[in-house]
Design a protein around this motif. Sequence first.
Motif, PDB file in Angstrom:
ATOM      1  N   HIS A  26      30.026  43.358  42.631  1.00 19.76           N
ATOM      2  CA  HIS A  26      30.959  43.074  41.935  1.00 19.76           C
ATOM      3  C   HIS A  26      31.929  42.311  42.873  1.00 19.76           C
ATOM      4  O   HIS A  26      31.853  42.269  44.103  1.00 19.76           O
ATOM      5  CB  HIS A  26      31.876  44.468  41.614  1.00 19.76           C
ATOM      6  N   GLU A  27      32.773  41.302  42.275  1.00 17.93           N
ATOM      7  CA  GLU A  27      33.553  40.586  42.992  1.00 17.93           C
ATOM      8  C   GLU A  27      35.071  40.833  43.124  1.00 17.93           C
ATOM      9  O   GLU A  27      35.890  40.373  43.497  1.00 17.93           O
ATOM     10  CB  GLU A  27      33.670  39.023  42.371  1.00 17.93           C
ATOM     11  N   ALA A  28      35.458  42.180  42.425  1.00 13.81           N
ATOM     12  CA  ALA A  28      36.665  42.677  42.680  1.00 13.81           C
ATOM     13  C   ALA A  28      36.743  44.258  42.470  1.00 13.81           C
ATOM     14  O   ALA A  28      35.637  44.892  42.321  1.00 13.81           O
ATOM     15  CB  ALA A  28      37.617  42.312  41.361  1.00 13.81           C
ATOM     16  N   ASP A  50      36.678  42.360  37.982  1.00 14.86           N
ATOM     17  CA  ASP A  50      35.884  41.197  37.889  1.00 14.86           C
ATOM     18  C   ASP A  50      35.674  40.802  36.255  1.00 14.86           C
ATOM     19  O   ASP A  50      34.998  39.634  35.913  1.00 14.86           O
ATOM     20  CB  ASP A  50      35.007  40.591  38.718  1.00 14.86           C
TER      21      ASP A  50
END
Length: 487
Positions: A26-28, A50
């Motif tokens: 995951h990016e967030a 994200d």
Amino acid sequence: VTGSADLTLKLWDLETGVCVRTLTGHEAEIRTVAIREIDGRTLIVSGGDDAQLKLWDAATGECLQTFTGHQERVFCCAFHPNGRQILSGGGDGLVKIWEIATGKCLKTLAGHTNWAIAVAWSQDGQTIVSGSPDRTVKIWQIESGQCARTIQGSDRGIRTVNWNSDGSIVASGGNDRLVRLWDVDRETCLHTLSGHNNWIWWIEFAPTGLPDILACASFEPTVHLWDTRAGAIVASFTPGINWIIGAVFSQSGRELVMAGDSPDIHIWSVEPPRSIQTLTTSHRGYIWGVAAHPQGRSIATGGEDGMVTLCDRDTGTERKLLGHQGQVYCVAFSPDGDLLASGSLDGTVRVWSVETGECMMVLTGHTDQVYHIAFARHPIQGAPSLLGSCSGDLTIKIWDLDTQSCYRTLTGHTDYVASIAFCPNPETPYLLLSGSYDENLRIWDVRTGECVKVLTTDRLYEGTIVKGVTGLTEAQQIALRELGALA
């Protein structure tokens, strides 16, 4: 399995308490996880800020599928009883059904006017239920994709309060999207202002010279200025962001400072309404709190990323103030502009030097997140330097900054205390206003800790006395009690 703001999922052995696997991708921040055994395999689905859902093999840690289609963060997810589909709800207000094998979105259910924050399947997998801060629960038929029923809830919790410049009138706003103006002496509601489409998140009266003007930010793209005598909107500000969370006047009242779901601070002139400056911060995620320096030199913010910033208006440079261990919900300057206070999800209040950026003190004592803080606007006899904070622990704490200790703890609210404000009138600087999710406003004398007034609006069936009725379910009794029909 757990998901975190550190962007990881962790799989734990419950017998040993040991983390057996960490999943990354995951990016967030991760906001939701679900786990299910399907055809002999343990699968995990996760979603977050994200705007993605990810499907994982718990045994190997491999990401099997990424589902994209939400336009905002993913708040909730659930496996279908047959294990072949996934359900999700997002900040875009949409509920989506996904096919696990292909990653395709099979259906999008639209109808909520706010975030979809809770979703669930019926046991037979033919019906979906979703819940939202728009105060509705919706029941959906999967085959048609239509909403079969909407259950309307009632939520009048107070999120924000403030005084007018002479302390004779207070304003409150909250989840019912209404702003109420109260006569303090008579303890009556003078006017109710309607016209907002979402929760009232922040209200502030203009400084002395514009005593009847009130700014309201309501988690939508526009801030409205109200003429409180006429009950009419006299100006609107649309800085180009989706959700405006904070809107504060400059000391002169000639400027309005706004922030929300972007890293930018928007500064507009009040007359005429137009953009005059945009400052870009390094926040990741929402800016929850914003404050303007009394001399206008800088703007302070507190964010979802746990950071406090000070932005210099002349140079555009930013100073990062680090130390909180959770989201920062509120910031406030002292009346002389020398200090900046911040309150956080971590339950602490930090006080910073504006000149150096140094953390001067950490005030601990709350047992839940700190929603709002406020400095006393004038010296109070016997306690010249006071700061107030309110919390999800149902209390308000008054701090003596000279001794760095708790001067008073105020109790009486029966739900989260979301907002506080000291009286601006120099003759009664010891009065503190508070607003709570219990739907009450309280006015306190901080010298004694006594609650001197309680302001509350009548509920729909207030005063109706229901007696001798049998056969009501617990849920029906709760609903009638919320409407004022049962004691």
